[in-house]
Design a protein around this motif. Structure first.
Motif, PDB file in Angstrom:
ATOM      1  N   GLN A   3      38.049  33.127  18.317  1.00  0.00           N
ATOM      2  CA  GLN A   3      39.017  33.005  19.409  1.00  0.00           C
ATOM      3  C   GLN A   3      38.963  34.259  20.269  1.00  0.00           C
ATOM      4  O   GLN A   3      38.958  35.379  19.745  1.00  0.00           O
ATOM      5  CB  GLN A   3      40.418  32.802  18.844  1.00  0.00           C
ATOM      6  CG  GLN A   3      40.575  31.470  18.125  1.00  0.00           C
ATOM      7  CD  GLN A   3      41.994  31.231  17.644  1.00  0.00           C
ATOM      8  OE1 GLN A   3      42.738  32.167  17.390  1.00  0.00           O
ATOM      9  NE2 GLN A   3      42.359  29.972  17.527  1.00  0.00           N
ATOM     10  N   LEU A   4      38.930  34.042  21.566  1.00  0.00           N
ATOM     11  CA  LEU A   4      38.868  35.135  22.530  1.00  0.00           C
ATOM     12  C   LEU A   4      40.079  35.048  23.453  1.00  0.00           C
ATOM     13  O   LEU A   4      40.416  33.960  23.931  1.00  0.00           O
ATOM     14  CB  LEU A   4      37.584  35.047  23.351  1.00  0.00           C
ATOM     15  CG  LEU A   4      36.274  35.020  22.576  1.00  0.00           C
ATOM     16  CD1 LEU A   4      35.111  34.716  23.513  1.00  0.00           C
ATOM     17  CD2 LEU A   4      36.048  36.342  21.867  1.00  0.00           C
ATOM     18  N   VAL A   5      40.683  36.194  23.718  1.00  0.00           N
ATOM     19  CA  VAL A   5      41.842  36.231  24.600  1.00  0.00           C
ATOM     20  C   VAL A   5      41.603  37.285  25.672  1.00  0.00           C
ATOM     21  O   VAL A   5      41.420  38.468  25.361  1.00  0.00           O
ATOM     22  CB  VAL A   5      43.129  36.551  23.827  1.00  0.00           C
ATOM     23  CG1 VAL A   5      44.315  36.623  24.793  1.00  0.00           C
ATOM     24  CG2 VAL A   5      43.390  35.498  22.754  1.00  0.00           C
ATOM     25  N   GLU A   6      41.620  36.838  26.928  1.00  0.00           N
ATOM     26  CA  GLU A   6      41.458  37.751  28.049  1.00  0.00           C
ATOM     27  C   GLU A   6      42.817  38.217  28.548  1.00  0.00           C
ATOM     28  O   GLU A   6      43.808  37.491  28.452  1.00  0.00           O
ATOM     29  CB  GLU A   6      40.725  37.074  29.220  1.00  0.00           C
ATOM     30  CG  GLU A   6      39.373  36.506  28.897  1.00  0.00           C
ATOM     31  CD  GLU A   6      39.417  35.032  28.577  1.00  0.00           C
ATOM     32  OE1 GLU A   6      38.407  34.336  28.760  1.00  0.00           O
ATOM     33  OE2 GLU A   6      40.491  34.558  28.132  1.00  0.00           O
ATOM     34  N   SER A   7      42.832  39.410  29.101  1.00  0.00           N
ATOM     35  CA  SER A   7      44.044  39.936  29.730  1.00  0.00           C
ATOM     36  C   SER A   7      43.638  40.964  30.777  1.00  0.00           C
ATOM     37  O   SER A   7      42.472  41.373  30.840  1.00  0.00           O
ATOM     38  CB  SER A   7      44.976  40.574  28.693  1.00  0.00           C
ATOM     39  OG  SER A   7      44.350  41.692  28.087  1.00  0.00           O
ATOM     40  N   GLY A   8      44.606  41.366  31.584  1.00  0.00           N
ATOM     41  CA  GLY A   8      44.372  42.413  32.567  1.00  0.00           C
ATOM     42  C   GLY A   8      44.221  41.924  33.991  1.00  0.00           C
ATOM     43  O   GLY A   8      44.102  42.734  34.915  1.00  0.00           O
ATOM     44  N   GLY A   9      44.221  40.611  34.181  1.00  0.00           N
ATOM     45  CA  GLY A   9      44.117  40.106  35.539  1.00  0.00           C
ATOM     46  C   GLY A   9      45.393  40.347  36.327  1.00  0.00           C
ATOM     47  O   GLY A   9      46.404  40.791  35.786  1.00  0.00           O
ATOM     48  N   GLY A  10      45.321  40.048  37.606  1.00  0.00           N
ATOM     49  CA  GLY A  10      46.489  40.221  38.460  1.00  0.00           C
ATOM     50  C   GLY A  10      46.105  40.231  39.916  1.00  0.00           C
ATOM     51  O   GLY A  10      44.988  39.880  40.289  1.00  0.00           O
ATOM     52  N   LEU A  11      47.073  40.650  40.726  1.00  0.00           N
ATOM     53  CA  LEU A  11      46.880  40.740  42.175  1.00  0.00           C
ATOM     54  C   LEU A  11      46.647  42.194  42.549  1.00  0.00           C
ATOM     55  O   LEU A  11      47.408  43.088  42.133  1.00  0.00           O
ATOM     56  CB  LEU A  11      48.123  40.209  42.897  1.00  0.00           C
ATOM     57  CG  LEU A  11      48.167  40.375  44.411  1.00  0.00           C
ATOM     58  CD1 LEU A  11      47.050  39.579  45.067  1.00  0.00           C
ATOM     59  CD2 LEU A  11      49.535  39.952  44.942  1.00  0.00           C
ATOM     60  N   VAL A  12      45.608  42.438  43.324  1.00  0.00           N
ATOM     61  CA  VAL A  12      45.271  43.799  43.725  1.00  0.00           C
ATOM     62  C   VAL A  12      44.790  43.778  45.170  1.00  0.00           C
ATOM     63  O   VAL A  12      44.241  42.776  45.640  1.00  0.00           O
ATOM     64  CB  VAL A  12      44.194  44.389  42.780  1.00  0.00           C
ATOM     65  CG1 VAL A  12      42.890  43.620  42.896  1.00  0.00           C
ATOM     66  CG2 VAL A  12      43.987  45.871  43.032  1.00  0.00           C
ATOM     67  N   GLN A  13      45.016  44.864  45.863  1.00  0.00           N
ATOM     68  CA  GLN A  13      44.522  44.983  47.231  1.00  0.00           C
ATOM     69  C   GLN A  13      43.022  45.257  47.241  1.00  0.00           C
ATOM     70  O   GLN A  13      42.479  45.843  46.297  1.00  0.00           O
ATOM     71  CB  GLN A  13      45.241  46.131  47.949  1.00  0.00           C
ATOM     72  CG  GLN A  13      46.702  45.874  48.229  1.00  0.00           C
ATOM     73  CD  GLN A  13      46.907  44.774  49.254  1.00  0.00           C
ATOM     74  OE1 GLN A  13      46.193  44.684  50.252  1.00  0.00           O
ATOM     75  NE2 GLN A  13      47.897  43.921  49.007  1.00  0.00           N
ATOM     76  N   GLY A  14      42.366  44.830  48.304  1.00  0.00           N
ATOM     77  CA  GLY A  14      40.951  45.120  48.439  1.00  0.00           C
ATOM     78  C   GLY A  14      40.675  46.609  48.308  1.00  0.00           C
ATOM     79  O   GLY A  14      41.432  47.420  48.841  1.00  0.00           O
ATOM     80  N   GLY A  15      39.607  46.955  47.583  1.00  0.00           N
ATOM     81  CA  GLY A  15      39.295  48.349  47.323  1.00  0.00           C
ATOM     82  C   GLY A  15      39.912  48.882  46.053  1.00  0.00           C
ATOM     83  O   GLY A  15      39.563  49.987  45.614  1.00  0.00           O
ATOM     84  N   GLY A  16      40.808  48.116  45.476  1.00  0.00           N
ATOM     85  CA  GLY A  16      41.487  48.539  44.257  1.00  0.00           C
ATOM     86  C   GLY A  16      40.672  48.268  43.002  1.00  0.00           C
ATOM     87  O   GLY A  16      39.510  47.841  43.074  1.00  0.00           O
ATOM     88  N   SER A  17      41.301  48.513  41.865  1.00  0.00           N
ATOM     89  CA  SER A  17      40.628  48.391  40.573  1.00  0.00           C
ATOM     90  C   SER A  17      41.486  47.607  39.581  1.00  0.00           C
ATOM     91  O   SER A  17      42.725  47.609  39.680  1.00  0.00           O
ATOM     92  CB  SER A  17      40.345  49.776  39.980  1.00  0.00           C
ATOM     93  OG  SER A  17      39.482  50.526  40.806  1.00  0.00           O
TER      94      SER A  17
END
Length: 127
Positions: A3-17
């Motif tokens: 089982q794999l669980v991803e996290s860390g996504g979201g909304l970011v402005q262009g040029g961001g990280s």
């Protein structure tokens, strides 16, 4: 079963990280170090595409041309985790990002080479 669980996504402005994480099930333990792990992404209306992969020993990595120089894949086998550091993000990077794992494969860049997949995490880059 892995089982794999991803996290860390979201909304970011262009040029961001953003940094995505892919954590494998605890039952793997040391066996996680025998899995090559890849990141793929799927934008609305488009096919899923390869982003990056890291082999089981972390000695070899592979990147799609579109992310070279901006994204970095790394792994910490002690935490059964693979990371995708994404810098200089562009609106074209907007997609659902998936991690995938395959045991005992030196390197894999195609979807059909992976048996195990996570549910994905959404990354949205605003212009």
């Amino acid at each position: 079963q892995v089982q794999l669980v991803e996290s860390g996504g979201g909304l970011v402005q262009g040029g961001g990280s953003l940094r995505l994480s892919c954590v494998a099930s605890e039952t793997l333990g040391r066996a996680f170090s025998t899995y090559t792990v890849g990141w793929f992404r799927q934008a609305p209306g488009k096919e899923r595409e390869f982003v990056a992969a890291i082999n089981w020993s972390a000695g070899t990595t592979n990147y799609a041309d579109s992310v070279k120089g901006r994204f970095t894949i790394a792994r910490d086998n002690t935490k059964s985790t693979v990371y995708l550091q994404m810098n200089s993000l562009k609106p074209d990077d907007t997609a659902v990002y998936y991690c995938a794992a395959q045991q005992w494969r030196y390197m894999a860049t195609m979807q059909r080479e992976y048996d195990y997949w996570g549910q994905g995490t959404q990354v949205t880059v605003a212009s």
